[in-house]
Motif scaffolding. Structure first.
Motif, PDB file in Angstrom:
ATOM      1  N   ASN A 353       0.841  -1.201   0.000  1.00 10.35           N
ATOM      2  CA  ASN A 353       0.000   0.000   0.000  1.00 10.35           C
ATOM      3  C   ASN A 353       0.873   1.247   0.000  1.00 10.35           C
ATOM      4  OD1 ASN A 353      -2.462   1.510   0.164  1.00 10.35           O
ATOM      5  ND2 ASN A 353      -2.107   1.794   2.344  1.00 10.35           N
ATOM      6  N   ASN A 354       0.251   2.321  -0.450  1.00 12.15           N
ATOM      7  CA  ASN A 354       0.843   3.660  -0.358  1.00 12.15           C
ATOM      8  C   ASN A 354       2.135   3.756  -1.161  1.00 12.15           C
ATOM      9  OD1 ASN A 354       0.789   6.317   0.470  1.00 12.15           O
ATOM     10  ND2 ASN A 354       1.766   5.934   2.430  1.00 12.15           N
ATOM     11  N   TYR A 378      -3.390   3.901  -1.656  1.00 10.09           N
ATOM     12  CA  TYR A 378      -4.090   5.079  -1.163  1.00 10.09           C
ATOM     13  C   TYR A 378      -3.114   6.245  -1.005  1.00 10.09           C
ATOM     14  CZ  TYR A 378      -8.301   2.356  -0.492  1.00 10.09           C
ATOM     15  OH  TYR A 378      -9.433   1.592  -0.711  1.00 10.09           O
ATOM     16  N   TRP A 379      -2.170   6.312  -1.942  1.00  7.99           N
ATOM     17  CA  TRP A 379      -1.181   7.393  -1.966  1.00  7.99           C
ATOM     18  C   TRP A 379      -1.885   8.741  -2.084  1.00  7.99           C
ATOM     19  CZ3 TRP A 379       4.113   7.754  -1.657  1.00  7.99           C
ATOM     20  CH2 TRP A 379       4.717   8.903  -2.157  1.00  7.99           C
ATOM     21  N   GLY A 419      -7.948   0.935  -4.402  1.00 12.77           N
ATOM     22  CA  GLY A 419      -7.255   2.167  -4.043  1.00 12.77           C
ATOM     23  C   GLY A 419      -8.157   3.372  -4.162  1.00 12.77           C
ATOM     24  N   ASN A 420      -7.534   4.558  -4.095  1.00 10.30           N
ATOM     25  CA  ASN A 420      -8.298   5.800  -4.124  1.00 10.30           C
ATOM     26  C   ASN A 420      -8.340   6.415  -5.512  1.00 10.30           C
ATOM     27  OD1 ASN A 420      -5.608   6.517  -4.169  1.00 10.30           O
ATOM     28  ND2 ASN A 420      -5.762   8.122  -2.613  1.00 10.30           N
ATOM     29  N   GLU A 475      -9.496  -0.977   7.441  1.00  6.31           N
ATOM     30  CA  GLU A 475      -9.514  -0.342   8.754  1.00  6.31           C
ATOM     31  C   GLU A 475      -9.128   1.136   8.656  1.00  6.31           C
ATOM     32  OE1 GLU A 475      -7.745  -1.179  13.260  1.00  6.31           O
ATOM     33  OE2 GLU A 475      -7.083  -2.369  11.557  1.00  6.31           O
ATOM     34  N   ASP A 476      -8.001   1.447   8.041  1.00  8.80           N
ATOM     35  CA  ASP A 476      -7.584   2.825   7.774  1.00  8.80           C
ATOM     36  C   ASP A 476      -6.452   2.784   6.759  1.00  8.80           C
ATOM     37  OD1 ASP A 476      -6.834   5.471   7.645  1.00  8.80           O
ATOM     38  OD2 ASP A 476      -6.804   5.787   9.803  1.00  8.80           O
ATOM     39  N   PRO A 477      -6.783   2.746   5.470  1.00  8.13           N
ATOM     40  CA  PRO A 477      -5.745   2.541   4.457  1.00  8.13           C
ATOM     41  C   PRO A 477      -4.748   3.687   4.376  1.00  8.13           C
ATOM     42  CG  PRO A 477      -7.837   3.101   3.428  1.00  8.13           C
ATOM     43  CD  PRO A 477      -8.121   2.858   4.872  1.00  8.13           C
ATOM     44  N   PHE A 478      -5.147   4.896   4.757  1.00  8.05           N
ATOM     45  CA  PHE A 478      -4.215   6.020   4.711  1.00  8.05           C
ATOM     46  C   PHE A 478      -3.162   5.921   5.811  1.00  8.05           C
ATOM     47  CE2 PHE A 478      -8.033   7.544   2.568  1.00  8.05           C
ATOM     48  CZ  PHE A 478      -7.484   7.999   1.384  1.00  8.05           C
ATOM     49  N   GLU A 479      -3.426   5.081   6.812  1.00  8.18           N
ATOM     50  CA  GLU A 479      -2.449   4.804   7.874  1.00  8.18           C
ATOM     51  C   GLU A 479      -1.883   3.389   7.739  1.00  8.18           C
ATOM     52  OE1 GLU A 479      -1.317   6.976  10.043  1.00  8.18           O
ATOM     53  OE2 GLU A 479      -2.625   8.550   9.236  1.00  8.18           O
TER      54      GLU A 479
END
Length: 528
Positions: A353-354, A378-379, A419-420, A475-479
């Protein structure tokens, strides 16, 4: 005449006003200074590596201009801390001596004003032995003396480490670079990669001390670098590990009981330990599995904050996979999480991720088999050009000449690709062999692309049992918290056939009943 008279009057008023000012009549400090905080924590450093710069603000709350007779470090000239007081490194008579940055005289603060103290530290092992592998190093900043003395504590955690770095020529200052067979012609080639090959007694990394690597640590032909469970490896900027022709890398992490401490996982990250750098992408280079390296394995490993987490090149036609990666996580890569070039990768229970470009890119053909993996992106640090997953079978050289290579297999089974952005997978082919299939996956794809080009989602030769565009409920993809909740579109989506091949998820939870897609079985999240 009037202008001259006005100027004369203004000059006389200014002269009279200046003669009455008391701004420059400084009184000695009376021990009534106020501080931004009473302790400055400089976080964690390695021995012989400097810290970041930290600040302390000192206030004069009185109505008088004051002078502080002395500001000094309690340990004096032996202190490993250094100070800068409002731009000054110390009194004029001590500049260039051991007291520089450690002793200041007659420091002035105006009424209702303040000053900044900038603080750094480097624990120098050549000056003082290491009391233990990890210890607190402390000192105090002393303001004034006697009954007026005040102080602020300084605290930092110092870790001893094993340092691996290239040699430097004492006469020229030139840093050693790696020499190995780059083009496969049997002749060693000089490269511009700073680094050196590991000696035989360096080929096992243990968890006794962290490792700090400058430049690229090379694994030579016929050698295997083994990294044991619980090992921590830290890379300086533009550093990494390179496994050359005939070499191997085996990272042997194991399951951790504490998913925050990850005590048994191997962790590969940058060498800046301050919290501000905890999730900064691109702090170091890559784990580079060069063309000709073989039997590389990565298990229970976290790779974070690299430019490219893993770069695997070549050897797609060998019977064994060039890289087998299992139960591992790759986060915060400024370029790619995993970048494959005409290579062979087997991945199970992998979370990526990211990434600044793609989380996984299989380029210039190759052979890829991913089962129960979460490939997400989720960059949000900048614009990214590519989706979470990229597959192609070509490269373009500097002359815009296109070269193709077969994509012999690209199978994604019981995976989440999301993803975003939308779409989150891109399939580009220029050659005749371009074999891919998505089975029982949760995929993000713009409906406008359904049944166009390589997105023939109703063709069971390429797509079977998939779900599109449903919320994965991360749960919290940005974290980088990539567990899925009970409302996930991946819940119960997995095929039991592939689940039997990978019977436990990345946290060792059984997939025996109604397996989910992705690396994690679903959980009920806490409401808070």
């Amino acid at each position: 005449m009037k202008r001259s008279l006005s100027f004369l009057i203004c000059f006389m008023v200014l002269l009279f006003w200046s003669s009455c000012r008391k701004d420059f009549e400084f009184s000695p400090s009376t021990g009534e200074l106020r501080f931004e905080r009473d302790t400055v924590y400089l976080d964690t450093i390695f021995t012989d590596i400097g810290s970041s710069t930290y600040t302390l603000k000192v206030y004069n709350r009185s109505d008088d201009d004051i002078v502080i007779p002395t500001i000094q470090l309690e340990r004096g000239t032996s202190s490993f801390y250094r100070l800068n007081v409002d731009g000054s490194t110390g009194s004029d008579n001590v500049i260039g001596t051991a007291q520089e940055g450690r002793f200041f005289e007659d420091v002035e603060i105006l009424a209702e004003d303040s000053l900044f103290i900038f603080i750094e530290t480097t624990y120098n092992t050549s000056s003082d032995p290491i009391p233990s592998n990890e210890f607190l190093y402390t000192d105090r900043i002393l303001f004034d003396s006697g009954n007026n003395q005040q102080d602020v504590d300084l605290v930092t955690l110092v870790k001893d480490a094993i340092f691996i770095y290239p040699n430097r020529d004492e006469n020229t200052g030139i840093i050693e670079t790696l020499t190995f067979d780059v083009d496969g012609d049997g002749t060693s080639d000089e490269t511009t990669l700073q680094g050196r090959f590991l000696e035989d007694d360096e080929l096992t990394f243990t968890n006794e001390k962290p490792y700090v690597i400058y430049g690229y640590a090379g694994v030579d032909a016929g050698k295997t670098l083994t990294i044991e469970a619980g090992t921590r490896v830290h890379f300086h900027a533009n550093s990494g590990i390179i496994v050359t022709d005939g070499g191997s890398l085996n990272i042997n992490g194991t399951l951790s009981t504490d998913q925050e401490a990850l005590e048994n996982e191997v962790i590969l990250e940058g060498d800046r330990l301050e919290p501000i750098f905890q999730d900064v992408p691109g702090q170091w280079g890559t784990i580079w599995l060069f063309n000709g390296s073989e039997n590389n394995t990565i298990n229970y490993t976290t790779i974070k904050n690299a430019t490219i987490g893993v770069l695997s090149e070549g050897d797609q036609a060998t019977s064994n996979d060039k890289l087998t990666i299992t139960n591992s996580q790759i986060y915060n890569s400024s370029g790619f999480g995993i970048l494959g070039r005409a290579t062979s990768i087997l991945a199970e229970n992998v979370v990526i991720n990211n990434s600044g470009q793609s989380s996984f890119a299989g380029t210039f053909g190759g052979k890829y088999n991913f089962t129960h993996c979460t490939i997400a992106n989720y960059w949000n640090s900048s614009f990214r050009q590519f989706p979470a997953l990229l597959l192609n079978d070509f490269i373009v050289d500097e002359n815009n000449t296109v070269f193709t290579n077969d994509l012999t297999a690209a199978n994604f089974n019981n995976c989440i690709i999301y993803g975003n952005d939308n779409p989150e997978f891109l399939l580009e082919d220029e050659g005749s062999v371009f074999n891919y299939k998505f089975t029982n996956c949760l995929l993000r794809l713009n409906p406008n692309l359904f049944n166009t080009g390589n997105y023939q989602i109703d063709d069971p030769m390429f797509y079977e049992g998939n779900v599109f565009n449903e919320d994965p409920d991360f749960e919290d993809p940005f974290e980088n918290l990539m567990r899925i909740g009970e409302d996930s579109g991946a819940n119960g989506l997995g095929s039991a056939i592939f689940a039997s091949q990978v019977p436990f998820d990345i946290l060792n939870v059984s997939r025996a009943t109604s397996p989910d897609a992705g690396a994690y079985e679903s959980v009920v999240f806490d409401e808070d």
